[in-house]
Design a protein around this motif. Sequence first.
Motif, PDB file in Angstrom:
ATOM      1  N   GLU B 297      34.227  36.974  35.215  1.00  0.00           N
ATOM      2  CA  GLU B 297      34.753  35.761  35.852  1.00  0.00           C
ATOM      3  C   GLU B 297      34.245  35.657  37.286  1.00  0.00           C
ATOM      4  OE1 GLU B 297      39.089  35.403  36.112  1.00  0.00           O
ATOM      5  OE2 GLU B 297      38.812  34.307  37.985  1.00  0.00           O
ATOM      6  N   ILE B 298      34.255  36.786  37.976  1.00  0.00           N
ATOM      7  CA  ILE B 298      33.792  36.784  39.364  1.00  0.00           C
ATOM      8  C   ILE B 298      32.318  36.380  39.412  1.00  0.00           C
ATOM      9  CG2 ILE B 298      33.364  38.244  41.382  1.00  0.00           C
ATOM     10  CD1 ILE B 298      35.842  39.922  40.327  1.00  0.00           C
ATOM     11  N   GLY B 299      31.522  36.918  38.449  1.00  0.00           N
ATOM     12  CA  GLY B 299      30.108  36.562  38.383  1.00  0.00           C
ATOM     13  C   GLY B 299      29.917  35.068  38.177  1.00  0.00           C
ATOM     14  N   ILE B 300      30.714  34.505  37.267  1.00  0.00           N
ATOM     15  CA  ILE B 300      30.586  33.066  36.987  1.00  0.00           C
ATOM     16  C   ILE B 300      30.933  32.266  38.238  1.00  0.00           C
ATOM     17  CG2 ILE B 300      31.539  31.149  35.658  1.00  0.00           C
ATOM     18  CD1 ILE B 300      32.044  33.214  33.377  1.00  0.00           C
ATOM     19  N   ARG B 301      32.038  32.646  38.866  1.00  0.00           N
ATOM     20  CA  ARG B 301      32.442  31.925  40.076  1.00  0.00           C
ATOM     21  C   ARG B 301      31.361  32.000  41.148  1.00  0.00           C
ATOM     22  NH1 ARG B 301      37.853  30.510  40.565  1.00  0.00           N
ATOM     23  NH2 ARG B 301      39.173  31.220  38.847  1.00  0.00           N
ATOM     24  N   LYS B 302      30.795  33.175  41.286  1.00  0.00           N
ATOM     25  CA  LYS B 302      29.755  33.308  42.309  1.00  0.00           C
ATOM     26  C   LYS B 302      28.526  32.486  41.936  1.00  0.00           C
ATOM     27  CE  LYS B 302      30.737  37.182  45.047  1.00  0.00           C
ATOM     28  NZ  LYS B 302      30.194  38.339  45.782  1.00  0.00           N
ATOM     29  N   ALA B 303      28.174  32.496  40.634  1.00  0.00           N
ATOM     30  CA  ALA B 303      26.990  31.752  40.206  1.00  0.00           C
ATOM     31  C   ALA B 303      27.130  30.276  40.554  1.00  0.00           C
ATOM     32  CB  ALA B 303      26.788  31.921  38.703  1.00  0.00           C
ATOM     33  N   ILE B 304      28.341  29.738  40.437  1.00  0.00           N
ATOM     34  CA  ILE B 304      28.480  28.309  40.722  1.00  0.00           C
ATOM     35  C   ILE B 304      28.852  28.039  42.169  1.00  0.00           C
ATOM     36  CG2 ILE B 304      28.996  27.707  38.336  1.00  0.00           C
ATOM     37  CD1 ILE B 304      31.898  27.537  39.128  1.00  0.00           C
ATOM     38  N   GLY B 305      28.774  29.066  43.008  1.00  0.00           N
ATOM     39  CA  GLY B 305      28.837  28.780  44.432  1.00  0.00           C
ATOM     40  C   GLY B 305      29.982  29.383  45.222  1.00  0.00           C
ATOM     41  N   ALA B 306      30.781  30.281  44.599  1.00  0.00           N
ATOM     42  CA  ALA B 306      31.848  30.903  45.381  1.00  0.00           C
ATOM     43  C   ALA B 306      31.238  31.863  46.395  1.00  0.00           C
ATOM     44  CB  ALA B 306      32.799  31.660  44.460  1.00  0.00           C
ATOM     45  N   ARG B 307      31.693  31.753  47.645  1.00  0.00           N
ATOM     46  CA  ARG B 307      31.231  32.704  48.651  1.00  0.00           C
ATOM     47  C   ARG B 307      32.118  33.940  48.602  1.00  0.00           C
ATOM     48  NH1 ARG B 307      32.274  28.154  52.732  1.00  0.00           N
ATOM     49  NH2 ARG B 307      33.824  28.032  51.078  1.00  0.00           N
ATOM     50  N   LEU B 312      37.477  36.798  47.905  1.00  0.00           N
ATOM     51  CA  LEU B 312      38.411  37.649  48.647  1.00  0.00           C
ATOM     52  C   LEU B 312      39.791  36.992  48.721  1.00  0.00           C
ATOM     53  CD1 LEU B 312      38.178  40.312  50.540  1.00  0.00           C
ATOM     54  CD2 LEU B 312      38.427  38.669  52.377  1.00  0.00           C
ATOM     55  N   ILE B 313      39.783  35.718  49.131  1.00  0.00           N
ATOM     56  CA  ILE B 313      41.046  34.999  49.286  1.00  0.00           C
ATOM     57  C   ILE B 313      41.756  34.877  47.939  1.00  0.00           C
ATOM     58  CG2 ILE B 313      42.034  32.721  49.774  1.00  0.00           C
ATOM     59  CD1 ILE B 313      39.998  32.478  52.050  1.00  0.00           C
ATOM     60  N   GLN B 314      40.975  34.595  46.896  1.00  0.00           N
ATOM     61  CA  GLN B 314      41.583  34.439  45.574  1.00  0.00           C
ATOM     62  C   GLN B 314      42.370  35.691  45.173  1.00  0.00           C
ATOM     63  OE1 GLN B 314      38.834  33.821  42.325  1.00  0.00           O
ATOM     64  NE2 GLN B 314      40.457  34.169  40.829  1.00  0.00           N
ATOM     65  N   PHE B 315      41.742  36.857  45.353  1.00  0.00           N
ATOM     66  CA  PHE B 315      42.414  38.080  44.914  1.00  0.00           C
ATOM     67  C   PHE B 315      43.536  38.485  45.872  1.00  0.00           C
ATOM     68  CE2 PHE B 315      38.863  38.180  42.094  1.00  0.00           C
ATOM     69  CZ  PHE B 315      39.398  38.748  40.954  1.00  0.00           C
ATOM     70  N   LEU B 316      43.325  38.208  47.158  1.00  0.00           N
ATOM     71  CA  LEU B 316      44.401  38.496  48.119  1.00  0.00           C
ATOM     72  C   LEU B 316      45.629  37.655  47.803  1.00  0.00           C
ATOM     73  CD1 LEU B 316      43.089  38.875  51.763  1.00  0.00           C
ATOM     74  CD2 LEU B 316      44.232  40.537  50.295  1.00  0.00           C
ATOM     75  N   ILE B 317      45.382  36.384  47.524  1.00  0.00           N
ATOM     76  CA  ILE B 317      46.504  35.507  47.207  1.00  0.00           C
ATOM     77  C   ILE B 317      47.199  35.989  45.943  1.00  0.00           C
ATOM     78  CG2 ILE B 317      47.087  33.196  46.366  1.00  0.00           C
ATOM     79  CD1 ILE B 317      45.265  32.067  48.469  1.00  0.00           C
ATOM     80  N   SER B 379      34.947  40.879  46.009  1.00  0.00           N
ATOM     81  CA  SER B 379      34.096  39.940  46.742  1.00  0.00           C
ATOM     82  C   SER B 379      32.695  40.501  46.941  1.00  0.00           C
ATOM     83  CB  SER B 379      34.728  39.615  48.087  1.00  0.00           C
ATOM     84  OG  SER B 379      34.498  40.671  48.990  1.00  0.00           O
ATOM     85  N   LYS B 380      32.572  41.817  46.842  1.00  0.00           N
ATOM     86  CA  LYS B 380      31.267  42.432  47.094  1.00  0.00           C
ATOM     87  C   LYS B 380      30.392  42.517  45.851  1.00  0.00           C
ATOM     88  CE  LYS B 380      31.822  45.677  50.918  1.00  0.00           C
ATOM     89  NZ  LYS B 380      32.429  47.011  51.016  1.00  0.00           N
ATOM     90  N   LEU B 381      30.966  42.185  44.693  1.00  0.00           N
ATOM     91  CA  LEU B 381      30.163  42.269  43.468  1.00  0.00           C
ATOM     92  C   LEU B 381      28.958  41.344  43.585  1.00  0.00           C
ATOM     93  CD1 LEU B 381      32.917  42.192  40.712  1.00  0.00           C
ATOM     94  CD2 LEU B 381      31.395  44.093  41.247  1.00  0.00           C
TER      95      LEU B 381
END
Lengths: 220, 390
Positions: B297-307, B312-317, B379-381
């Motif tokens: 999921e993190i990979g997909i989010r990053k692929a479509i533009g998550a910084r 970081l904020i998503q998991f902290l929240i 966030s570092k993945l």
Amino acid sequence: MLEIKNVTKVYNTGAIQFQALKGVSLKVEKGEFVAIIGPSGSGKSTFMNILGCLDVPTAGEYYFEGIEVSNYTEDQLAGIRNKKIGFIFQQFNLLPKLNAFENVELPLIYRGMNVKERKERVLQVLEQVGLSDWAHHKPSEMSGGQQQRVAIARALAGDPPLILADEPTGNLDSKSGTEVLEILKELNKNGRTILLITHDMKVAGSAQRIISIQDGLIVE
Amino acid sequence: MNFKIAIKLALKGIMGNKMRTFLTMLGIIIGVSAVIILVSVVQGTTESVTENIESMGTNLLSVMIRGRGAETYLTYDATLSLADKYGVAGVAPVASGNVTAKFDTKTMDVTLEGVDENYQTVRNYTVQSGRFIMPLDVEYRQKVILLGTEVVKELFGSQNPIDKNVQLNGLNFKVIGILEEKGSTMGGNNDEKILMPITTAQRFLKSAGIRQIYVQAESPELVNTVYAQVEKYLLNKFKNDEDAYRIFNQTEMLSTINEVTRNMALMLGGIAAISLLVGGIGIMNIMLITVTERTREIGIRKAIGARRRDILIQFLIESAVISGLGGIIGIIVGLAGNKVLNLLAGMNTKTTISIIILSLAFSLVVGMFFGIYPANKASKLKPVDALRYE
Ligand SMILES: Nc1ncnc2c1ncn2[C@@H]1O[C@H](COP(=O)(O)OP(=O)(O)OP(=O)(O)O)[C@@H](O)[C@H]1O
Ligand SMILES: [Mg+2]
């Protein structure tokens, strides 16, 4: 649109170094429809990851719309992926817990678009791929072809100039595959640059230009 | 990415695995409810003890005379001279003894206290019916008495005792008033006693001595001044023998009690806070597992533009939402626990808003703190690695 010069990619797996790309150069003009073919393991996906700014080359230069991006930071690359590139994957790569609408909305959220604009845009692209009635269904409730169309809608949502498709028809039956190809052709007609990776010569036939990769090198 | 959506997504993620989320929250729930219950019980107890002590009268010094050699007591007149000292609001000497009270066929052993009119204000007594002892009663050694509520209950039941005669050790005394109920303090039950004019008591008990004096200061600040003067007077009286008397300073006792209970609240709260920390580690553990499970999921989010910061904020929240929800549930459980203790064990609990806010804030901080490491890891993945993950 994009130009790469003498790009190499080396994977370090423990003690062994594996050179997946051995010096590749390619220039793609705006509005082209290019197919990349090659046998399994030849380095197609590695190549596409670099073109899609998902990964950085070990050596070589990469110019995206004339700008050198090979030493961009991770967040700068994320910005390019978000605004300039739409991805379509073989495994669809939709988020299973979100419905079609929310999946398509995601890149727009990361872009910081406001709710109203977002909603308008998402409904527009869902209609474009013929899934207006499926907006509130989860991926698990849809067929493979429908899921891939959601993925296409997601790729289109941000209105990117470049579409990268890694074996988009690989997991589809021939009818759905044809539908997906038709959509890609349509997008190309509207001026988008399309890079399509495939095993299948027949699929590659949809493209104006075919590039063949073998063993990490472009052979004609 | 805006905050509302982030929280919505976090809730969605959390609700996807209800059992696991609940178990993760359990540590926080137990921690927060323990903090609330323990602190409330301590605060409630402090409050009732304080109230109890204050019901004896405020700014009070209580003097017990043991005497020295042949001089084992003070005279009534001697005690009255204390009233002229600086800062003294009132002096109430007491001549006490035990007597058997009888009315009709019922008898009861009670404490008898001979007092004068000052006793009422100094000891903070109110009369629920009839009147208190007056100067004239003292002057003429009137055979009148006031009854505590327990005595009334025991001897008179539901009858009105005013103007009735009660026999004390066989002698008749007229009831002129009934005291307001006081409950017990550390000095014993305050409702099982009978008051009479001090002069009457001296004669009746066949002892002229005063062994107990209550001295009230005008204000809390003057308590120490009054203490010093009373002590000086007594030292002088008993030839510098410090063992001849004992002075209890109520204000000092109160502050000692407050200090002890405050320390107790801190200690118990601290122990409960440790369980919150343990709960936090539980959150970290689950968040680490979650990050691994959701690599793709993190990979997909990053692929479509998550910084990085979006992830970081998503998991902290998410971890903050888990701990925050746990905190809220913990507060509810804690308050319910207080209610149960109150109803079943009769314990006095007192929950302040500040302890509720504090424990909620603490659980949020714990969640955020222990969420940092997993969120940072997520966030570092690298997008490619995350996308390749099966
Ligand atoms: N992260 C990685 N670490 C190590 N080796 C890798 C990694 N990614 C790819 N490779 C290797 O690089 C080579 C090229 O892989 P790539 O995925 O680009 O092939 P492909 O042409 O896309 O194949 P397919 O048609 O099966 O998808 C393969 O031999 C693969 O094992
Ligand atoms: Mg591949």
